[in-house]
Design an enzyme around this catalytic site. Sequence first.
Site, PDB file in Angstrom:
ATOM      1  N   HIS A  64      -2.953   7.236   2.024  1.00 13.80           N
ATOM      2  CA  HIS A  64      -3.440   5.953   1.503  1.00 13.80           C
ATOM      3  C   HIS A  64      -4.829   5.703   2.072  1.00 13.80           C
ATOM      4  CE1 HIS A  64      -4.063   1.822   0.704  1.00 13.80           C
ATOM      5  NE2 HIS A  64      -3.811   1.424   1.935  1.00 13.80           N
ATOM      6  N   CYS A 120       0.811  -1.224   0.000  1.00 17.82           N
ATOM      7  CA  CYS A 120       0.000   0.000   0.000  1.00 17.82           C
ATOM      8  C   CYS A 120       0.847   1.278   0.000  1.00 17.82           C
ATOM      9  CB  CYS A 120      -0.970   0.004   1.169  1.00 17.82           C
ATOM     10  SG  CYS A 120      -2.081  -1.407   1.158  1.00 17.82           S
ATOM     11  N   ASN A 169     -10.188   0.045  -0.229  1.00 20.38           N
ATOM     12  CA  ASN A 169      -8.719   0.106  -0.176  1.00 20.38           C
ATOM     13  C   ASN A 169      -8.172  -0.527  -1.457  1.00 20.38           C
ATOM     14  OD1 ASN A 169      -6.006  -0.317   0.274  1.00 20.38           O
ATOM     15  ND2 ASN A 169      -6.247  -1.065   2.368  1.00 20.38           N
TER      16      ASN A 169
HETATM   17  O1  UT7 Z   1      -3.806  -0.826   3.566  1.00 18.94           O
HETATM   18  C1  UT7 Z   1      -3.104  -0.969   4.773  1.00 18.94           C
HETATM   19  C2  UT7 Z   1      -3.571  -2.157   5.439  1.00 18.94           C
HETATM   20  N1  UT7 Z   1      -4.895  -2.200   5.971  1.00 18.94           N
HETATM   21  C3  UT7 Z   1      -5.352  -1.373   6.914  1.00 18.94           C
HETATM   22  O2  UT7 Z   1      -4.862  -0.312   7.164  1.00 18.94           O
HETATM   23  C4  UT7 Z   1      -6.518  -1.861   7.719  1.00 18.94           C
HETATM   24  C5  UT7 Z   1      -6.280  -1.590   9.181  1.00 18.94           C
HETATM   25  N2  UT7 Z   1      -7.278  -2.127  10.059  1.00 18.94           N
HETATM   26  C6  UT7 Z   1      -8.587  -1.794  10.023  1.00 18.94           C
HETATM   27  O3  UT7 Z   1      -9.009  -1.040   9.185  1.00 18.94           O
HETATM   28  C7  UT7 Z   1      -9.487  -2.336  11.092  1.00 18.94           C
HETATM   29  O4  UT7 Z   1      -8.705  -2.952  12.089  1.00 18.94           O
HETATM   30  C8  UT7 Z   1     -10.532  -3.336  10.528  1.00 18.94           C
HETATM   31  C9  UT7 Z   1     -11.573  -2.606   9.703  1.00 18.94           C
HETATM   32  C10 UT7 Z   1      -9.859  -4.405   9.710  1.00 18.94           C
HETATM   33  C11 UT7 Z   1     -11.259  -4.014  11.697  1.00 18.94           C
HETATM   34  O5  UT7 Z   1     -11.863  -3.033  12.513  1.00 18.94           O
HETATM   35  P1  UT7 Z   1     -11.679  -3.096  14.104  1.00 18.94           P
HETATM   36  O6  UT7 Z   1     -12.484  -1.996  14.659  1.00 18.94           O
HETATM   37  O7  UT7 Z   1     -10.200  -3.080  14.357  1.00 18.94           O
HETATM   38  O8  UT7 Z   1     -12.352  -4.478  14.468  1.00 18.94           O
HETATM   39  P2  UT7 Z   1     -11.696  -5.763  15.132  1.00 18.94           P
HETATM   40  O9  UT7 Z   1     -10.704  -6.388  14.226  1.00 18.94           O
HETATM   41  O10 UT7 Z   1     -11.252  -5.413  16.525  1.00 18.94           O
HETATM   42  O11 UT7 Z   1     -12.935  -6.714  15.244  1.00 18.94           O
HETATM   43  C12 UT7 Z   1     -14.063  -6.389  16.055  1.00 18.94           C
HETATM   44  C13 UT7 Z   1     -15.133  -7.436  15.810  1.00 18.94           C
HETATM   45  C14 UT7 Z   1     -14.611  -8.873  15.850  1.00 18.94           C
HETATM   46  O12 UT7 Z   1     -15.584  -9.682  16.481  1.00 18.94           O
HETATM   47  P3  UT7 Z   1     -15.424 -10.122  18.019  1.00 18.94           P
HETATM   48  O13 UT7 Z   1     -14.130 -10.883  18.086  1.00 18.94           O
HETATM   49  O14 UT7 Z   1     -15.405  -8.819  18.782  1.00 18.94           O
HETATM   50  O15 UT7 Z   1     -16.636 -10.950  18.260  1.00 18.94           O
HETATM   51  C15 UT7 Z   1     -14.532  -9.262  14.397  1.00 18.94           C
HETATM   52  O16 UT7 Z   1     -14.663 -10.644  14.187  1.00 18.94           O
HETATM   53  O17 UT7 Z   1     -15.692  -7.252  14.493  1.00 18.94           O
HETATM   54  C16 UT7 Z   1     -15.709  -8.525  13.820  1.00 18.94           C
HETATM   55  N3  UT7 Z   1     -15.628  -8.291  12.382  1.00 18.94           N
HETATM   56  C17 UT7 Z   1     -16.720  -8.081  11.634  1.00 18.94           C
HETATM   57  N4  UT7 Z   1     -18.022  -8.023  11.948  1.00 18.94           N
HETATM   58  C18 UT7 Z   1     -18.894  -7.791  10.950  1.00 18.94           C
HETATM   59  C19 UT7 Z   1     -14.536  -8.251  11.602  1.00 18.94           C
HETATM   60  N5  UT7 Z   1     -14.893  -7.999  10.324  1.00 18.94           N
HETATM   61  C20 UT7 Z   1     -16.255  -7.912  10.329  1.00 18.94           C
HETATM   62  C21 UT7 Z   1     -17.208  -7.672   9.323  1.00 18.94           C
HETATM   63  N6  UT7 Z   1     -18.509  -7.612   9.668  1.00 18.94           N
HETATM   64  N7  UT7 Z   1     -16.868  -7.476   8.012  1.00 18.94           N
END
Ligand code: UT7
Length: 319
Positions: free
Chosen positions: A246, A113, A276
């Site tokens: 980005h 990225c 993204n």
């Molecule tokens: O391009 C450079 C690389 N990429 C990035 O910069 C991405 C960086 N990270 C992020 O954007 C965020 O961390 C994410 C969008 C990937 C995730 O958001 P988050 O607020 O950090 O959520 P999390 O990973 O802490 O997950 C919270 C909950 C989890 O469930 P439990 O364990 O709390 O029950 C996940 O399983 O959200 C769940 N979850 C979803 N729920 C519904 C993860 N993806 C989804 C989804 N729909 N698509």
Amino acid sequence: MIYSRIAGTGSYLPSRIVKNAEFAQTLDTSDEWIRERTGIAQRHIAEESQTSSDLALEASRAAIQAAGVQAGEVDLIIVATSTPDFIFPSTACLLQAKLGIQDCAAFDLQAVCSGFVYALATADKFIKSGQHKCALVVGAEVFSRILDWTDRGTCVLFGDGAGAVVLRAADSPGIHSSVLRADGRHAGILSVPGNVSRGKIIGSPFLQMAGNQVFKFAVKVLDEVARETLAAAGAGVGDVDWLIPHQANVRILDATARKLGIPAEKVVVTVAHHGNTSAASIPLALDEYVRDGRIKPGHRLLMEGVGGGFTWGAVYATL
Ligand code: UT7
């Protein structure tokens, strides 16, 4: 002193749009969750037959036209991509042939990225050396090919597309400064840990990410590298007309801008409709704002990326 200056921008998005609601039909997710946690509402997905070089070709043609140059004047092509058409030849060589250009230097650059920022900084240095005068710098990706479409934690985040700029030698900047960084100790938090060996896929061909760790790392290094890049140009945060980060997650963009003290109205945001697009995200965003007139000649742009590797970097330039 030779400088480099962006002479034209272009971009291309495949026509097929996938909205969040489509994921909710097959996965345990919702439009609401995706919008709230990422700011993404939709992304473009390439047709099976479309490759990164196809997307790059459309973006490049638009950038070449906007720059008012002939394709034959291009003497350097750098394509930033993590989703090349083949293992080899490079996507840059395939793009060169599609553009009908012969003999110029052409190579791919792999910084995920951060790829576009890395490629732009590299092209700037080639031009400053005096050996090249007109570079085509492209970010092109078909991330849809490396997603596990059953993994709700990753597949909702990414999209396909390409963006390009023509960078020409100039008497004045142009690009004022650039800073590139990497730390391979963090390779494991964002990767596609697979390869092809003896006709078989070894490891995994799908993107894997520890989202939370990537999030925290991204906000920290984007702040640091922005300040370092501005300082290298003798500039300050107040000099920036547009921050072009980005486009990974609107919460990362907001947090970065807040930390830097850059007001929201100076931050370029396209993640809602592009998702993204990895190396393509910054030139796609730049081209959108240039073409609709929000970014104008003379504006000072701070472009910055962060991604797998881990890699990160920034370029400060006057358009
Ligand atoms: O391009 C450079 C690389 N990429 C990035 O910069 C991405 C960086 N990270 C992020 O954007 C965020 O961390 C994410 C969008 C990937 C995730 O958001 P988050 O607020 O950090 O959520 P999390 O990973 O802490 O997950 C919270 C909950 C989890 O469930 P439990 O364990 O709390 O029950 C996940 O399983 O959200 C769940 N979850 C979803 N729920 C519904 C993860 N993806 C989804 C989804 N729909 N698509």
